[in-house]
Design a protein around this motif. Structure first.
Motif, PDB file in Angstrom:
ATOM      1  N   UNK A   1      76.106  23.619  -1.724  1.00  0.00           N
ATOM      2  CA  UNK A   1      74.453  24.492  -1.611  1.00  0.00           C
ATOM      3  C   UNK A   1      73.662  22.768  -1.175  1.00  0.00           C
ATOM      4  N   UNK A   2      73.778  21.709  -1.079  1.00  0.00           N
ATOM      5  CA  UNK A   2      73.253  21.014  -0.506  1.00  0.00           C
ATOM      6  C   UNK A   2      72.675  20.704  -1.141  1.00  0.00           C
ATOM      7  N   UNK A   3      71.535  19.533  -1.204  1.00  0.00           N
ATOM      8  CA  UNK A   3      70.342  19.191  -1.634  1.00  0.00           C
ATOM      9  C   UNK A   3      68.993  19.895  -1.691  1.00  0.00           C
ATOM     10  N   UNK A   4      68.905  19.932  -2.857  1.00  0.00           N
ATOM     11  CA  UNK A   4      67.265  20.259  -3.562  1.00  0.00           C
ATOM     12  C   UNK A   4      66.658  19.994  -3.127  1.00  0.00           C
ATOM     13  N   UNK A   5      65.285  20.862  -2.965  1.00  0.00           N
ATOM     14  CA  UNK A   5      63.593  20.106  -2.910  1.00  0.00           C
ATOM     15  C   UNK A   5      63.649  18.892  -3.938  1.00  0.00           C
ATOM     16  N   UNK A   6      64.126  18.663  -5.101  1.00  0.00           N
ATOM     17  CA  UNK A   6      63.655  17.852  -5.746  1.00  0.00           C
ATOM     18  C   UNK A   6      64.588  16.284  -5.736  1.00  0.00           C
ATOM     19  N   UNK A   7      65.956  16.124  -5.222  1.00  0.00           N
ATOM     20  CA  UNK A   7      67.120  15.972  -5.326  1.00  0.00           C
ATOM     21  C   UNK A   7      66.175  15.180  -3.460  1.00  0.00           C
ATOM     22  N   UNK A   8      66.049  15.741  -2.559  1.00  0.00           N
ATOM     23  CA  UNK A   8      65.348  14.969  -1.642  1.00  0.00           C
ATOM     24  C   UNK A   8      64.040  14.579  -1.642  1.00  0.00           C
ATOM     25  N   UNK A   9      63.352  14.464  -2.274  1.00  0.00           N
ATOM     26  CA  UNK A   9      62.026  13.830  -2.669  1.00  0.00           C
ATOM     27  C   UNK A   9      62.855  12.613  -3.770  1.00  0.00           C
TER      28      UNK A   9
ATOM     29  N   UNK B   1      54.485  10.541  -3.744  1.00  0.00           N
ATOM     30  CA  UNK B   1      55.696  10.851  -3.588  1.00  0.00           C
ATOM     31  C   UNK B   1      55.533  10.598  -5.175  1.00  0.00           C
ATOM     32  N   UNK B   2      55.632   9.833  -5.769  1.00  0.00           N
ATOM     33  CA  UNK B   2      56.020   9.038  -7.111  1.00  0.00           C
ATOM     34  C   UNK B   2      55.148  10.800  -7.956  1.00  0.00           C
ATOM     35  N   UNK B   3      54.008  10.530  -7.109  1.00  0.00           N
ATOM     36  CA  UNK B   3      52.982  11.730  -8.516  1.00  0.00           C
ATOM     37  C   UNK B   3      54.101  12.662  -8.452  1.00  0.00           C
ATOM     38  N   UNK B   4      54.328  13.300  -7.188  1.00  0.00           N
ATOM     39  CA  UNK B   4      54.838  14.947  -6.953  1.00  0.00           C
ATOM     40  C   UNK B   4      55.578  14.810  -7.748  1.00  0.00           C
ATOM     41  N   UNK B   5      57.080  13.955  -8.291  1.00  0.00           N
ATOM     42  CA  UNK B   5      58.211  13.701  -9.249  1.00  0.00           C
ATOM     43  C   UNK B   5      57.357  13.520 -10.256  1.00  0.00           C
ATOM     44  N   UNK B   6      56.205  13.349 -10.471  1.00  0.00           N
ATOM     45  CA  UNK B   6      56.291  13.432 -11.731  1.00  0.00           C
ATOM     46  C   UNK B   6      55.733  14.468 -12.629  1.00  0.00           C
ATOM     47  N   UNK B   7      54.871  15.486 -11.554  1.00  0.00           N
ATOM     48  CA  UNK B   7      54.476  16.706 -11.625  1.00  0.00           C
ATOM     49  C   UNK B   7      55.835  17.309 -11.860  1.00  0.00           C
ATOM     50  N   UNK B   8      56.552  17.532 -10.658  1.00  0.00           N
ATOM     51  CA  UNK B   8      57.809  18.347 -10.836  1.00  0.00           C
ATOM     52  C   UNK B   8      58.905  17.979 -12.646  1.00  0.00           C
ATOM     53  N   UNK B   9      58.007  16.663 -13.362  1.00  0.00           N
ATOM     54  CA  UNK B   9      59.296  16.416 -14.448  1.00  0.00           C
ATOM     55  C   UNK B   9      59.129  17.182 -15.260  1.00  0.00           C
ATOM     56  N   UNK B  10      57.626  16.714 -15.372  1.00  0.00           N
ATOM     57  CA  UNK B  10      56.989  17.413 -16.632  1.00  0.00           C
ATOM     58  C   UNK B  10      56.744  18.781 -16.606  1.00  0.00           C
ATOM     59  N   UNK B  11      56.402  19.416 -15.496  1.00  0.00           N
ATOM     60  CA  UNK B  11      56.574  21.451 -15.613  1.00  0.00           C
ATOM     61  C   UNK B  11      58.123  21.680 -16.200  1.00  0.00           C
ATOM     62  N   UNK B  12      58.851  20.513 -15.650  1.00  0.00           N
ATOM     63  CA  UNK B  12      60.523  21.088 -16.308  1.00  0.00           C
ATOM     64  C   UNK B  12      60.502  21.115 -17.706  1.00  0.00           C
ATOM     65  N   UNK B  13      59.647  19.986 -18.386  1.00  0.00           N
ATOM     66  CA  UNK B  13      59.579  19.642 -19.777  1.00  0.00           C
ATOM     67  C   UNK B  13      58.651  20.988 -20.845  1.00  0.00           C
ATOM     68  N   UNK B  14      58.055  22.076 -20.069  1.00  0.00           N
ATOM     69  CA  UNK B  14      57.036  22.718 -20.030  1.00  0.00           C
ATOM     70  C   UNK B  14      57.915  24.192 -20.758  1.00  0.00           C
TER      71      UNK B  14
END
Length: 80
Positions: free
Chosen positions: A43-51, A67-80
């Motif tokens: 599949x190759x790297x997904x958007x999160x992995x690339x970021x 970029x760090x804030x975007x990663x934090x937001x992705x993690x927080x979104x996945x937790x909810x």
């Protein structure tokens, strides 16, 4: 056969059974891990992995706050 010999044969059979079950579990876990790696490779790297990869490059002179804030937001979104 003597009782002592029968006990030894029985104990040996039990060890073989337990060992065989353990080998089976390890092989199953290994195959599962391998299929995940193959899927990831195909599949190759997904958007999160690339970021995350971009944010952790050794050649960066300083961290990219956006970029760090975007990663934090992705993690927080996945937790909810």
């Amino acid at each position: 056969m003597s009782d002592n010999l029968m006990e030894k044969v029985s104990a040996f059979g039990e060890r073989l059974k337990i060992g065989g079950a353990e080998v089976g579990r390890k092989m199953s876990a290994g195959m599962s891990s391998m299929s995940f790696k193959v899927k990831e490779l195909l599949q190759g790297p997904n958007q999160e992995d690339k970021l995350v990869e971009d944010a952790t490059l050794r050649r960066l002179m300083s961290s990219d706050r956006a970029m760090n804030l975007e990663i934090r937001d992705m993690i927080n979104h996945q937790k909810s």
